[in-house]
Design an enzyme around this catalytic site. Sequence first.
Site, PDB file in Angstrom:
ATOM      1  N   GLN A  19       0.932  -1.172   0.220  1.00 11.74           N
ATOM      2  CA  GLN A  19      -0.007  -0.143  -0.097  1.00 11.74           C
ATOM      3  C   GLN A  19       0.813   1.192   0.088  1.00 11.74           C
ATOM      4  O   GLN A  19       0.447   2.293  -0.217  1.00 11.74           O
ATOM      5  CB  GLN A  19      -0.747  -0.056   1.052  1.00 11.74           C
ATOM      6  CG  GLN A  19      -2.028  -1.174   1.137  1.00 11.74           C
ATOM      7  CD  GLN A  19      -2.866  -1.256   2.326  1.00 11.74           C
ATOM      8  OE1 GLN A  19      -2.546  -1.850   3.008  1.00 11.74           O
ATOM      9  NE2 GLN A  19      -3.906  -0.520   2.247  1.00 11.74           N
ATOM     10  N   HIS A 113       0.895  -9.478   4.360  1.00 15.56           N
ATOM     11  CA  HIS A 113      -0.185  -8.432   4.304  1.00 15.56           C
ATOM     12  C   HIS A 113      -0.914  -8.580   3.121  1.00 15.56           C
ATOM     13  O   HIS A 113      -0.535  -7.956   2.121  1.00 15.56           O
ATOM     14  CB  HIS A 113       0.083  -7.189   4.660  1.00 15.56           C
ATOM     15  CG  HIS A 113      -0.888  -6.183   5.119  1.00 15.56           C
ATOM     16  ND1 HIS A 113      -1.052  -5.509   6.418  1.00 15.56           N
ATOM     17  CD2 HIS A 113      -2.031  -6.003   4.539  1.00 15.56           C
ATOM     18  CE1 HIS A 113      -2.024  -4.818   6.454  1.00 15.56           C
ATOM     19  NE2 HIS A 113      -2.925  -4.829   5.246  1.00 15.56           N
ATOM     20  N   ASN A 156      -1.826 -10.911   8.054  1.00  9.49           N
ATOM     21  CA  ASN A 156      -2.770 -10.020   8.509  1.00  9.49           C
ATOM     22  C   ASN A 156      -3.954 -10.374   7.805  1.00  9.49           C
ATOM     23  O   ASN A 156      -4.326 -10.803   6.838  1.00  9.49           O
ATOM     24  CB  ASN A 156      -2.295  -8.801   7.544  1.00  9.49           C
ATOM     25  CG  ASN A 156      -3.233  -7.624   7.806  1.00  9.49           C
ATOM     26  OD1 ASN A 156      -3.394  -6.876   9.003  1.00  9.49           O
ATOM     27  ND2 ASN A 156      -3.988  -7.262   6.712  1.00  9.49           N
ATOM     28  N   GLU A 157      -5.112 -10.052   8.813  1.00 14.40           N
ATOM     29  CA  GLU A 157      -6.498 -10.549   8.437  1.00 14.40           C
ATOM     30  C   GLU A 157      -6.675 -11.699   7.646  1.00 14.40           C
ATOM     31  O   GLU A 157      -7.143 -11.618   6.549  1.00 14.40           O
ATOM     32  CB  GLU A 157      -6.981  -9.100   7.834  1.00 14.40           C
ATOM     33  CG  GLU A 157      -7.087  -7.999   8.703  1.00 14.40           C
ATOM     34  CD  GLU A 157      -7.883  -6.835   8.106  1.00 14.40           C
ATOM     35  OE1 GLU A 157      -8.370  -6.938   6.918  1.00 14.40           O
ATOM     36  OE2 GLU A 157      -8.237  -6.024   8.891  1.00 14.40           O
TER      37      GLU A 157
HETATM   38  C1  BGC Z   1      -6.247  -3.902   5.956  1.00 19.75           C
HETATM   39  C2  BGC Z   1      -5.557  -2.647   5.353  1.00 19.75           C
HETATM   40  C3  BGC Z   1      -6.755  -1.940   4.832  1.00 19.75           C
HETATM   41  C4  BGC Z   1      -7.947  -1.504   5.829  1.00 19.75           C
HETATM   42  C5  BGC Z   1      -8.732  -0.422   5.311  1.00 19.75           C
HETATM   43  C6  BGC Z   1      -7.813  -3.776   6.594  1.00 19.75           C
HETATM   44  O1  BGC Z   1      -8.480  -4.646   5.970  1.00 19.75           O
HETATM   45  O2  BGC Z   1      -5.604  -4.693   6.861  1.00 19.75           O
HETATM   46  O3  BGC Z   1      -4.925  -3.173   4.341  1.00 19.75           O
HETATM   47  O4  BGC Z   1      -6.219  -0.701   4.137  1.00 19.75           O
HETATM   48  O5  BGC Z   1      -8.191  -2.651   6.427  1.00 19.75           O
HETATM   49  O6  BGC Z   1      -9.685  -1.124   4.357  1.00 19.75           O
END
Ligand code: BGC
Length: 389
Positions: A19, A113, A156-157
């Site tokens: 990002q 990520h 991440n997530e």
């Molecule tokens: C993610 C980020 C994303 C943010 C806002 C999360 O899902 O980890 O990469 O930019 O939320 O959408």
Amino acid sequence: MTRSFPDGFLWGAATAAHQVEGNNINNNWWRLEQVAADHGVQPSGDALDSYHRYAEDMRLVAEAGLTAYRFSIEWARIEPRPGMYSRALLDHYRRMIDTAVEFGLTPVVTLHHFTHPLWFEDTGAWLGDGAVDRFVRYVEQTCSILDGVEWVCTINEPNVLAVNEGQTRRIAEGKPYQFGAFPDEEIGEILIAAHRAAAPLVRAATGAKVGWTVANQAYTPAPGAEAKFAEIQRIWEDMYLEASRDDDFIGVQSYTSQTIDQNGVVAHPESPDNTLMGWAYRPDALEIAVRHTRDVVGEVPIMVTENGIATADDERRIAYTTAALGGLQNAIADGIDVRGYLHWSLLDNFEWGHWAPTFGLVAVNRETFERHPKPSLGWLGGVARANAL
Ligand code: BGC
């Protein structure tokens, strides 16, 4: 009334490699940006050139008074071909860690990520044979640069990743893109296996606190919809939270909240208050997310690894964050062990196919790459210095 946070509470801002870095040409997202350009997907391009300007970014974090910086390591740079690891790129990320430490910042390092190398994509991504082993081999390489890092997030997530990867899978099977898709459970189980394989390795090799970060939906049930609520919560987040019970911490990421009724997840109501993501303005989501995490995960310490708002109005960012932190304090006052708050995001970065939703504490001129801190950065730094609201 001033309300303090616990001693040693970490205050920071977060970013992710794809990002902000720019020119991550060797990963699946870069390819998607080219392939889906006709569908309104914008390219990351140079992004914010943080690949070169990370020290400037970290300086802004530190000078504001924050004490932590979360960033991610780009697998596609470290391992451009299967089994070919770049010493120079590992050194690059080690320099980032060292730079954070020189600025007095606690680095919080994410190993994955959302993005992976093209060769991983071309061998079936997470559904490919040996995907978990491939990820583990990459993670082993990263351990060589993590010495002294206290906080490491493996993935991440995973729940949002399982949504994204599920879309890729559907499209490969000739099915249409599905709006409002749920996480692909099969992929989710593979990500859980990957986390369970990687976390002990990192812990043993580095002594870091190791966990992962889950996108909490802060769902609430409509009256009579408890069964549907439980069913959706399991698929969306509880299976990932349950997989965190043996971890050193769990990352809570929260932005908004939605209701679940008998038919499923209720769309965000139309409102002028909605954020640039089209999400309801719900700063109370963070408290709901932290409490739910505690209910599922138990005594594992919590770190808020992302929370923020996409808005062009920085006063609104401050208002949102003030309310979210107030909710966080309620949870802490009830005895929930929260170790820190990392705001999403430091910079107005590439929001996965779009540049319009601005989450940053700092604006960036994308021609000159000049950084322009917003009042919210100084404000959050003030909260950090006082360690109080
Ligand atoms: C993610 C980020 C994303 C943010 C806002 C999360 O899902 O980890 O990469 O930019 O939320 O959408």
